[in-house]
Design an enzyme around this catalytic site. Structure first.
Site, PDB file in Angstrom:
ATOM      1  N   VAL A  66      64.345 -46.763  53.154  1.00 24.33           N
ATOM      2  CA  VAL A  66      63.942 -46.394  54.516  1.00 24.33           C
ATOM      3  C   VAL A  66      62.868 -47.423  54.863  1.00 24.33           C
ATOM      4  CG1 VAL A  66      62.894 -44.619  55.979  1.00 24.33           C
ATOM      5  CG2 VAL A  66      64.534 -43.965  54.201  1.00 24.33           C
ATOM      6  N   PRO A  67      63.237 -48.438  55.648  1.00 21.71           N
ATOM      7  CA  PRO A  67      62.472 -49.692  55.715  1.00 21.71           C
ATOM      8  C   PRO A  67      61.165 -49.655  56.507  1.00 21.71           C
ATOM      9  CG  PRO A  67      64.319 -49.791  57.222  1.00 21.71           C
ATOM     10  CD  PRO A  67      64.445 -48.490  56.469  1.00 21.71           C
ATOM     11  N   CYS A  68      60.167 -48.979  55.958  1.00 21.99           N
ATOM     12  CA  CYS A  68      58.861 -48.935  56.608  1.00 21.99           C
ATOM     13  C   CYS A  68      58.191 -50.316  56.620  1.00 21.99           C
ATOM     14  CB  CYS A  68      57.963 -47.900  55.943  1.00 21.99           C
ATOM     15  SG  CYS A  68      57.809 -48.051  54.163  1.00 21.99           S
ATOM     16  N   HIS A  69      58.631 -51.207  55.745  1.00 21.83           N
ATOM     17  CA  HIS A  69      58.062 -52.555  55.718  1.00 21.83           C
ATOM     18  C   HIS A  69      58.419 -53.352  56.971  1.00 21.83           C
ATOM     19  CE1 HIS A  69      62.078 -52.874  53.881  1.00 21.83           C
ATOM     20  NE2 HIS A  69      62.112 -54.106  54.376  1.00 21.83           N
TER      21      HIS A  69
END
Length: 170
Positions: free
Chosen positions: A135-138
């Site tokens: 889950v690409p919070c970056h």
């Protein structure tokens, strides 16, 4: 479902350090760098049985391996986001819509979930994302496009974004 009850775990290596993976009966529930902020309590993690043969953990490890080599940019795994509040879950779902190699600002995500004034709350929910990388919070950056806040550390955030922009191995 109470956060972390009846979960199983394994640890896998990555170019950015070891990752703790956790799965529930509903899917992948956690991907954390072992020294990042907002890890589950040690006592909880200790209570999870190790099970590297669990099908979801095996699939996650395999897909993460392909991600690191640049062969995969979108994960196809059952996800269990139930450890978050409904608001957090809505933010985490919004993160899934950000394509690899692209970024969004916190304010854009707040607007996307229909809460344009909740930029700080969106940032807090992103910081609590239990599924780093998957889950690409970056992919979320500050209002001016700068790299801000990442529970795994800004050096890792920069490396993840660079890997995705170049679609090559890390």
């Amino acid at each position: 479902m109470k956060h972390g009850l009846n979960w199983v775990k394994t640890t896998v290596d990555s170019p950015l350090g070891p990752l703790l993976l956790a799965a529930s009966a509903h899917g992948l529930a956690g991907v954390w760098f072992t020294n990042q902020r907002h890890l589950p309590a040690d006592s909880l993690v200790q209570s999870w049985p190790a099970d590297a043969r669990h099908p979801v953990l095996q699939a996650a490890a395999q897909q993460l391996g392909r991600y690191w080599t640049g062969d995969l940019n979108a994960f196809d795994l059952p996800l269990d986001l139930s450890a978050g509040t409904p608001f957090q879950q809505s933010v985490w779902q919004a993160l899934l819509s950000i394509p690899a190699g692209q970024t969004r600002r916190y304010g854009e995500l707040a607007s996307q979930i229909g809460r344009p004034a909740a930029v700080r709350a969106v940032g807090a929910a992103i910081g609590r994302n239990p599924l780093s990388i998957v889950v690409p919070c970056h992919r979320v950056v500050g209002a001016d496009g700068s790299l801000t806040g990442y529970a795994g550390g800004l050096d890792r955030k920069a490396a993840l974004l660079e890997r995705e922009r170049n679609s090559g191995p890390l």
